[in-house]
Write a protein that holds these residues in place. Structure first.
Motif, PDB file in Angstrom:
ATOM      1  N   GLU A  50     -58.766 -42.143  29.833  1.00 42.97           N
ATOM      2  CA  GLU A  50     -59.196 -41.954  31.168  1.00 42.97           C
ATOM      3  C   GLU A  50     -59.402 -43.117  31.806  1.00 42.97           C
ATOM      4  O   GLU A  50     -59.229 -44.314  30.947  1.00 42.97           O
ATOM      5  N   ALA A  51     -59.217 -43.289  33.125  1.00 42.51           N
ATOM      6  CA  ALA A  51     -59.147 -44.344  33.914  1.00 42.51           C
ATOM      7  C   ALA A  51     -60.087 -44.303  35.231  1.00 42.51           C
ATOM      8  O   ALA A  51     -59.502 -43.212  35.736  1.00 42.51           O
ATOM      9  N   LEU A  52     -60.978 -44.912  35.425  1.00 39.31           N
ATOM     10  CA  LEU A  52     -61.694 -44.622  36.624  1.00 39.31           C
ATOM     11  C   LEU A  52     -61.793 -45.771  37.626  1.00 39.31           C
ATOM     12  O   LEU A  52     -61.988 -46.902  37.301  1.00 39.31           O
ATOM     13  N   ASP A  53     -61.559 -45.389  38.977  1.00 41.83           N
ATOM     14  CA  ASP A  53     -61.521 -46.598  39.934  1.00 41.83           C
ATOM     15  C   ASP A  53     -62.725 -46.031  41.030  1.00 41.83           C
ATOM     16  O   ASP A  53     -62.613 -45.182  41.978  1.00 41.83           O
ATOM     17  N   VAL A  54     -63.906 -46.360  40.734  1.00 44.78           N
ATOM     18  CA  VAL A  54     -65.253 -45.843  41.229  1.00 44.78           C
ATOM     19  C   VAL A  54     -65.056 -46.356  42.632  1.00 44.78           C
ATOM     20  O   VAL A  54     -65.718 -45.490  43.556  1.00 44.78           O
ATOM     21  N   SER A  55     -64.865 -47.308  42.976  1.00 42.86           N
ATOM     22  CA  SER A  55     -64.905 -48.099  44.332  1.00 42.86           C
ATOM     23  C   SER A  55     -64.100 -47.359  45.212  1.00 42.86           C
ATOM     24  O   SER A  55     -64.430 -47.124  46.503  1.00 42.86           O
ATOM     25  N   GLN A  56     -62.960 -46.691  44.930  1.00 44.61           N
ATOM     26  CA  GLN A  56     -61.970 -46.137  45.829  1.00 44.61           C
ATOM     27  C   GLN A  56     -62.020 -44.721  45.555  1.00 44.61           C
ATOM     28  O   GLN A  56     -61.478 -43.654  46.130  1.00 44.61           O
ATOM     29  N   GLY A  57     -63.048 -44.010  44.343  1.00 45.26           N
ATOM     30  CA  GLY A  57     -63.072 -42.709  44.469  1.00 45.26           C
ATOM     31  C   GLY A  57     -61.871 -42.126  43.633  1.00 45.26           C
ATOM     32  O   GLY A  57     -61.444 -40.791  43.947  1.00 45.26           O
ATOM     33  N   ARG A  58     -61.178 -42.701  42.678  1.00 47.64           N
ATOM     34  CA  ARG A  58     -59.860 -42.458  41.969  1.00 47.64           C
ATOM     35  C   ARG A  58     -59.902 -42.344  40.755  1.00 47.64           C
ATOM     36  O   ARG A  58     -60.884 -43.111  39.943  1.00 47.64           O
ATOM     37  N   ALA A  59     -59.099 -41.455  39.877  1.00 49.25           N
ATOM     38  CA  ALA A  59     -59.166 -41.345  38.455  1.00 49.25           C
ATOM     39  C   ALA A  59     -57.967 -40.748  37.844  1.00 49.25           C
ATOM     40  O   ALA A  59     -57.208 -40.138  38.846  1.00 49.25           O
ATOM     41  N   ALA A  60     -57.649 -40.992  36.738  1.00 48.56           N
ATOM     42  CA  ALA A  60     -56.544 -40.666  36.087  1.00 48.56           C
ATOM     43  C   ALA A  60     -57.120 -40.291  34.615  1.00 48.56           C
ATOM     44  O   ALA A  60     -57.819 -41.025  34.103  1.00 48.56           O
ATOM     45  N   VAL A  71     -54.270 -36.952  38.073  1.00 48.56           N
ATOM     46  CA  VAL A  71     -54.658 -38.071  39.120  1.00 48.56           C
ATOM     47  C   VAL A  71     -55.468 -37.463  40.344  1.00 48.56           C
ATOM     48  O   VAL A  71     -55.239 -36.399  40.800  1.00 48.56           O
ATOM     49  N   LEU A  72     -56.685 -38.084  40.534  1.00 47.98           N
ATOM     50  CA  LEU A  72     -57.559 -37.775  41.517  1.00 47.98           C
ATOM     51  C   LEU A  72     -57.667 -38.699  42.437  1.00 47.98           C
ATOM     52  O   LEU A  72     -57.934 -39.888  42.327  1.00 47.98           O
ATOM     53  N   TRP A  73     -58.105 -38.300  43.527  1.00 48.71           N
ATOM     54  CA  TRP A  73     -58.679 -39.372  44.884  1.00 48.71           C
ATOM     55  C   TRP A  73     -59.667 -38.724  45.672  1.00 48.71           C
ATOM     56  O   TRP A  73     -60.109 -37.102  45.390  1.00 48.71           O
ATOM     57  N   ARG A  74     -60.357 -39.264  46.679  1.00 52.12           N
ATOM     58  CA  ARG A  74     -61.482 -38.537  47.515  1.00 52.12           C
ATOM     59  C   ARG A  74     -62.582 -38.216  46.419  1.00 52.12           C
ATOM     60  O   ARG A  74     -63.245 -37.087  46.630  1.00 52.12           O
ATOM     61  N   SER A  75     -62.924 -39.038  45.206  1.00 49.95           N
ATOM     62  CA  SER A  75     -63.893 -38.743  44.435  1.00 49.95           C
ATOM     63  C   SER A  75     -63.801 -37.312  43.724  1.00 49.95           C
ATOM     64  O   SER A  75     -64.835 -36.739  43.224  1.00 49.95           O
ATOM     65  N   GLY A  76     -62.532 -37.081  43.446  1.00 51.48           N
ATOM     66  CA  GLY A  76     -62.243 -35.719  42.797  1.00 51.48           C
ATOM     67  C   GLY A  76     -62.036 -34.430  43.421  1.00 51.48           C
ATOM     68  O   GLY A  76     -61.607 -33.658  43.027  1.00 51.48           O
ATOM     69  N   ASP A  77     -62.071 -34.861  44.942  1.00 48.95           N
ATOM     70  CA  ASP A  77     -61.774 -33.504  45.609  1.00 48.95           C
ATOM     71  C   ASP A  77     -60.528 -33.171  45.830  1.00 48.95           C
ATOM     72  O   ASP A  77     -60.231 -32.064  46.360  1.00 48.95           O
ATOM     73  N   ALA A  78     -59.711 -34.138  45.393  1.00 52.65           N
ATOM     74  CA  ALA A  78     -58.090 -33.981  46.051  1.00 52.65           C
ATOM     75  C   ALA A  78     -57.342 -34.661  44.653  1.00 52.65           C
ATOM     76  O   ALA A  78     -57.871 -35.601  43.869  1.00 52.65           O
ATOM     77  N   GLY A  79     -56.238 -34.081  44.623  1.00 53.89           N
ATOM     78  CA  GLY A  79     -55.494 -34.744  43.090  1.00 53.89           C
ATOM     79  C   GLY A  79     -54.238 -33.813  42.859  1.00 53.89           C
ATOM     80  O   GLY A  79     -54.015 -32.839  43.579  1.00 53.89           O
ATOM     81  N   LEU A  80     -53.678 -34.293  41.974  1.00 52.67           N
ATOM     82  CA  LEU A  80     -52.460 -33.609  41.530  1.00 52.67           C
ATOM     83  C   LEU A  80     -52.315 -33.679  39.884  1.00 52.67           C
ATOM     84  O   LEU A  80     -52.909 -34.541  39.121  1.00 52.67           O
ATOM     85  N   LEU A  81     -51.722 -32.647  39.404  1.00 50.39           N
ATOM     86  CA  LEU A  81     -51.355 -32.464  38.071  1.00 50.39           C
ATOM     87  C   LEU A  81     -50.044 -32.423  37.700  1.00 50.39           C
ATOM     88  O   LEU A  81     -49.269 -31.643  37.990  1.00 50.39           O
ATOM     89  N   TYR A  82     -49.666 -33.601  36.761  1.00 50.22           N
ATOM     90  CA  TYR A  82     -48.244 -33.584  36.403  1.00 50.22           C
ATOM     91  C   TYR A  82     -47.886 -33.326  35.034  1.00 50.22           C
ATOM     92  O   TYR A  82     -48.903 -33.536  34.219  1.00 50.22           O
ATOM     93  N   GLU A  83     -47.005 -32.851  34.557  1.00 52.64           N
ATOM     94  CA  GLU A  83     -46.515 -32.357  33.338  1.00 52.64           C
ATOM     95  C   GLU A  83     -45.761 -33.760  32.724  1.00 52.64           C
ATOM     96  O   GLU A  83     -45.320 -34.506  33.431  1.00 52.64           O
ATOM     97  N   PHE A  84     -45.890 -33.871  31.472  1.00 57.05           N
ATOM     98  CA  PHE A  84     -45.279 -35.263  30.790  1.00 57.05           C
ATOM     99  C   PHE A  84     -43.993 -35.402  31.203  1.00 57.05           C
ATOM    100  O   PHE A  84     -43.618 -36.790  31.446  1.00 57.05           O
ATOM    101  N   HIS A  85     -43.262 -34.515  31.404  1.00 53.35           N
ATOM    102  CA  HIS A  85     -41.760 -34.674  31.721  1.00 53.35           C
ATOM    103  C   HIS A  85     -41.526 -35.414  33.472  1.00 53.35           C
ATOM    104  O   HIS A  85     -40.549 -35.849  33.649  1.00 53.35           O
ATOM    105  N   GLU A  86     -42.640 -35.308  33.977  1.00 54.27           N
ATOM    106  CA  GLU A  86     -42.409 -35.870  35.367  1.00 54.27           C
ATOM    107  C   GLU A  86     -43.099 -37.148  35.476  1.00 54.27           C
ATOM    108  O   GLU A  86     -42.927 -37.835  36.520  1.00 54.27           O
ATOM    109  N   ILE A  87     -43.554 -37.661  34.340  1.00 51.54           N
ATOM    110  CA  ILE A  87     -44.151 -39.192  34.285  1.00 51.54           C
ATOM    111  C   ILE A  87     -42.615 -40.142  34.075  1.00 51.54           C
ATOM    112  O   ILE A  87     -41.935 -39.964  33.377  1.00 51.54           O
ATOM    113  N   GLU A  88     -42.532 -41.027  34.976  1.00 54.88           N
ATOM    114  CA  GLU A  88     -41.387 -42.073  35.009  1.00 54.88           C
ATOM    115  C   GLU A  88     -41.962 -43.504  34.420  1.00 54.88           C
ATOM    116  O   GLU A  88     -40.872 -44.063  33.943  1.00 54.88           O
ATOM    117  N   GLY A  89     -43.055 -43.680  34.392  1.00 50.14           N
ATOM    118  CA  GLY A  89     -43.289 -45.011  33.811  1.00 50.14           C
ATOM    119  C   GLY A  89     -44.798 -45.548  34.626  1.00 50.14           C
ATOM    120  O   GLY A  89     -45.631 -44.740  35.152  1.00 50.14           O
TER     121      GLY A  89
END
Length: 196
Positions: A50-60, A71-89
């Motif tokens: 995991e990686a947290l960016d508390v100042s911006q309310g983001r996490a992965a 990947v989450l933003w707005r302190s975890g209230d919004a985000g997206l879930l990607y499958e591994f094949h969708e990761i480009e880098g």
């Protein structure tokens, strides 16, 4: 006199209860705990990385068993879930310069050295998503949970290693197009017989 003591005792107990509730609420809504709870909820368990960016309310967060990256933003209230094949880098950016990179179908660019006095360390995740092609997290900077830039770089390198391992996996084959009907089209004579 006993009535005064009883009143003082009730006031003291109420003060202790209110203080306890306030401490618990402060602990429960602390930004890093809130982001970690959101990651667990989205991934269905503890993320392996995991990686947290508390100042911006983001996490992965990465879930290797479920083969997903959240990947989450707005302190975890919004985000997206990607499958591994969708990761480009992923890219590790130190003070605005890309110092390391792992991209699909490209050789990995390794981090040779960096300035330990750097002010910002950022992780950029890249996806095969035309609406949200990238997501940035500040690993080290003002308001960071990490103590120095070296910790941010170590965390970023770990993420690059995980992403590189994911990129080396073969992509799943696309599902074949559905065939609506396997029958041949009716012949002219069959259509005439059906009308008659």
């Amino acid at each position: 006199m006993s009535e005064v003591l009883r009143t003082i005792l009730i006031v003291l107990l109420a003060g202790v209860a209110v203080t306890t509730i306030a401490i618990f609420a402060s602990w429960w809504f602390e930004p890093s705990r809130r982001l970690r709870r959101a990651l667990r909820r989205v991934l269905g368990g503890l993320p392996e990385c995991e990686a947290l960016d508390v100042s911006q309310g983001r996490a992965a967060g990465l879930d290797f068993e479920g083969e997903a990256l959240a990947v989450l933003w707005r302190s975890g209230d919004a985000g997206l879930l990607y499958e591994f094949h969708e990761i480009e880098g992923a890219e590790l950016i130190v003070d605005g310069k890309v110092l390391a990179r792992a991209r699909r179908d490209e050789p990995r660019r390794l981090l040779d050295e960096f300035n330990p006095g750097s002010e910002r360390v950022t992780l950029r995740l890249v996806f095969a998503d035309h609406r949200f092609p990238e997501f940035e997290l500040e690993l080290f900077g003002p308001g960071s949970l990490l103590s120095d830039a070296a910790d941010g770089v170590r965390l970023g390198r770990r993420w690059l290693s995980h992403v590189e391992a994911v990129l080396k996996r073969p992509r799943p084959r696309p599902a074949p197009a559905l065939q609506l009907e396997a029958n041949e089209p009716p012949r002219r004579g069959d259509a005439d017989d059906a009308e008659g």
